[in-house]
Write an enzyme that holds these catalytic residues in place. Structure first.
Site, PDB file in Angstrom:
ATOM      1  N   GLU A  23       0.831  -1.204   0.000  1.00 47.44           N
ATOM      2  CA  GLU A  23       0.000   0.000   0.000  1.00 47.44           C
ATOM      3  C   GLU A  23       0.865   1.254   0.000  1.00 47.44           C
ATOM      4  O   GLU A  23       0.520   2.263  -0.594  1.00 47.44           O
ATOM      5  CB  GLU A  23      -0.965   0.016   1.185  1.00 47.44           C
ATOM      6  N   PHE A  72     -17.094 -11.417 -14.807  1.00 45.55           N
ATOM      7  CA  PHE A  72     -18.502 -11.282 -15.189  1.00 45.55           C
ATOM      8  C   PHE A  72     -19.258 -10.278 -14.323  1.00 45.55           C
ATOM      9  O   PHE A  72     -20.350  -9.856 -14.661  1.00 45.55           O
ATOM     10  CB  PHE A  72     -19.198 -12.647 -15.166  1.00 45.55           C
TER      11      PHE A  72
HETATM   12 ZN    ZN Z   1      -2.464  -2.756  -4.975  1.00 42.78          ZN
END
Ligand code: ZN
Length: 711
Positions: A494, A627
């Site tokens: 992150e 999908f």
């Molecule tokens: Zn990432």
């Protein structure tokens, strides 16, 4: 041209700039301010459209500043306000907040759709792009290009009947996709099996038994001794991940594993809940939409917005990885089979799909004996942060300092930091919300934008601010937050996204940081940072026992490095099988191709699996990524980005990770290209300017251990 902005003086939700005052914002503000804000933005957009139309009629020359700046101003005001609400919805959820969030979301979507489908805006952008005297710089050109393409894909360029068809099929597509994903959820939820005998849960660790007993308590099951307990049962095994994964990896009872596996792999494929017809409908609509927009098929449309650019490029890359992974996967399966046969699996029978997790887990324990839990004392959060910040200092010539109390926060555990350049100038900030709070915080980890870098017309720069959210183990009264190695990797990941957001040097918010970076390239900085978790210097700098200060034993470090390569052949093939299935369905299947989607998938089996799927395997019926999510003809992006990040890291490996001077020089280059250029250039150009050549698959193949012959 701005109208009086009601409430903007008083409401903390309508400030539109600066750091949000999280604690001052109430559900009542949202209820009242968001409709007001959107009402105003709509009126301002009406005026802007009128103004642009007049200029178009008069055939005036259009200016970037007259179109893109007001549009950005409108979108930014909504992003700023709505961004706080969706942030709070993720990190400080409550039933009131959830309700008001859901009730206002469609208004926000509607406004964004209006912008994205405005014919006036589309014409103006086309003119900006094509008018004879060009005075836009490269970044402006790229922003216009992206905007035009995204509007084109929303059907703005279509007229009359074809636009009508397009719009109604878009609605239909959204509807079926929702049904698809609900079906998967329902099928997952509806199936479960009550286990009452100890022999049925033999092998399961304590934590898994607790999960299954808890599930039994929730469904009101009772055992002979009353309420279900981890020790005495009964236990209810289901198909949700926290239940399914530990069961398949640990249950010694083979026939039960077979039952659970078959239930899992055939989810949403029969009876009332059957996604098979929906798959064909979704593929047909996408094909029709792609063709209306002038593409051959949906894959071509999807790839037109990505770094890969075309089907061949994706296929070539996947084939290089496949060719390397296949023989390794065969060997891994053989090794696992031999190990199983000499440890209790029948000597004459092969492994079946329901045996793989189980024997893989046993073999992994035997080989590496790596107890993730036991490593935690070496990774207390303050030390991990320190090590991460020092690494960023070495590589990118920045320093990071705590700035708590300089910003409002939404929870007492949230930290605030500032990022300084080498002259000590503050260039960015970030919040860090590290700990899990199951009561009101969404699971997982993510980076989000609080403020995006921008240079105002007055020349003043808005500094970027990031939200970094993790869900790691909280501290206790006696101990700091002791992180698992996986939690460390997540934080680094992150932080990589955060670095791209914070170290951007682009003055246009539409292309600053992660904005306007192609989908398949956006994980480059994040996965790149993960690589440093196994860099000896970095990890040894961090990993000291929080009580004794003793360094991480060399043996544990070695095991961490080796375990990363364990069964990577099989894992790589699996991702390739999914990625190719996705690509083929979106480029080769048509309603009259004479094959079902499942048949197309199964044609890939000989080259992309070492253990063919069983007849009951209806994996496509639960493939929500493509999908019902945003991954259609884009599942390959996982591998694509891994290739980029491994290749970027290998620039350091080739030069020698011990050579500090060179590591620093390459780090600067990474900052000056990948991290600072964001979406202002094509990712291929950005990569080229960092690496001096186009990406190669070699580094990933090497990192994943797909080169050496294992036996
Ligand atoms: Zn990432």
């Amino acid at each position: 041209m701005s109208l009086p902005k009601s409430n903007s003086q008083t409401s903390p939700l309508l400030k539109g700039k600066g750091l949000p005052e999280f604690n001052a914002i109430t559900p009542e503000h949202i209820e009242k301010d968001i409709p007001n804000l959107i009402g105003n933005l709509n009126k301002e957009f009406d005026l802007l459209e009128k103004k642009i139309n007049k200029q178009l009629e008069l055939e005036n020359k259009l200016e970037w500043a007259g179109i893109m700046e007001p549009i950005n101003e409108l979108s930014e005001r909504l992003r700023w306000s709505w961004g706080i609400i969706s942030h709070l919805n993720g990190v400080r959820n409550s039933s009131e907040l959830r309700k008001v969030f859901a009730s206002k979301q469609s208004e926000v979507v509607r406004f964004n759709n209006r912008l994205g489908q405005s014919k006036t805006l589309y014409k103006a952008l086309l003119k900006l792009k094509n008018q004879p005297c060009q005075d836009q710089n490269e970044t402006e050109k790229r922003i216009i290009q992206t905007e035009l393409l995204s509007m084109k894909h929303r059907g703005v360029g279509l007229d009359g009947e074809s636009q009508k068809t397009f719009n109604s099929s878009s609605e239909q597509l959204a509807k079926i996709s929702t049904v698809f994903s609900n079906n998967v959820l329902d099928a997952t939820r509806q199936w479960s099996l009550l286990l009452t005998k100890h022999a049925e849960v033999d092998g399961l660790p304590e934590r898994a038994l607790e999960t299954l007993a808890e599930a039994a308590r929730r469904t009101g099951d009772k055992g002979t001794k009353g309420l279900p307990t981890a020790k005495e049962g009964p236990w209810r095994v289901g198909l949700d991940m926290p239940s399914y994964i530990p069961f398949m990896a640990n249950a010694k009872n083979r026939s039960l594993r077979e039952i659970v596996y078959k239930a899992f792999i055939s989810r949403a494929s029969a009876g009332e809940i059957n996604n098979e017809p929906l798959i064909e409908e979704i593929l047909s609509i996408r094909l029709q939409q792609a063709q209306l927009l002038g593409y051959k098929n949906w894959a071509e449309l999807s790839l037109s917005t990505k770094m890969a650019g075309n089907i061949e490029a994706v296929q070539d890359l996947l084939e290089e990885l496949r060719a390397a992974a296949f023989p390794i996967a065969q060997k891994e399966l053989l090794e696992m089979t031999k190990y199983a046969q000499s440890n209790g699996h029948s000597k004459n029978s092969n492994l079946e799909p329901w045996d793989i997790s189980f024997w893989s887990e046993r073999l992994k324990q035997e080989k590496f004996d790596l107890n993730q839990e036991a490593l935690r004392p070496w990774f207390p959060l303050p030390q991990v942060l320190n090590g991460l910040f020092q690494l960023c200092g070495r590589l990118f010539e920045i320093s990071i300092e705590p700035a708590d109390k300089e910003a409002p926060i939404w929870h007492k555990d949230v930290r605030f930091f500032k990022v300084l350049d080498r002259n000590g100038q503050a260039i960015a900030n970030f919040y860090l919300d590290p700990y899990s709070r199951p009561d009101n915080k969404r699971g997982g980890a993510w980076m989000d934008e609080c403020l995006i870098r921008k240079r105002n017309t007055s020349g003043e720069v808005v500094k970027p601010v990031a939200y970094l959210i993790c869900n790691q183990t909280p501290p206790t009264r006696e101990k700091p937050s002791l992180m698992s190695f996986e939690e460390v990797e997540t934080l680094f990941h992150e932080f990589g996204h955060g670095l791209q957001h914070m170290l951007t040097e682009i003055d246009y918010p539409q292309a600053a940081g992660i904005n306007n970076v192609e989908w398949d390239a956006v994980e480059l900085p994040s996965q790149f940072m993960e690589n440093w978790c196994l860099d000896r210097k970095t990890i040894m700098n961090i990993a000291k026992h929080w009580e004794t200060n003793e360094p991480l034993p060399e043996k544990s470090f070695q095991k961490l490095c080796q375990s990363r390569k364990f069964n990577m052949g099989i894992a790589t093939l699996r991702q390739i099988h999914f990625a190719l299935s996705d690509l083929k369905l979106h480029s080769e299947w048509t309603p009259d191709s004479g094959s079902t989607p499942d048949e197309i998938r199964r044609r890939l089996v000989p080259l992309t699996t070492v253990l063919p799927p069983i007849a009951e395997d209806k994996f496509l019926c639960a493939f929500s990524h493509i999908f019902a999510g945003g991954y259609s003809a884009g599942y390959y992006s996982y591998k694509w980005a891994e290739v980029l990040s491994a290749d970027a890291f290998s620039a350091f490996e080739e030069a020698g990770l011990e050579n500090e001077e060179i590591v620093q020089a390459i780090g600067r280059r990474f900052r000056d290209t990948v991290l600072s250029k964001g979406g202002s250039r094509s990712p291929s150009d950005v990569f080229l300017s960092f690496r001096g050549r186009h990406p190669k698959t070699e580094a990933l193949i090497k990192h994943a251990g797909l080169t050496e012959v294992k036996c």
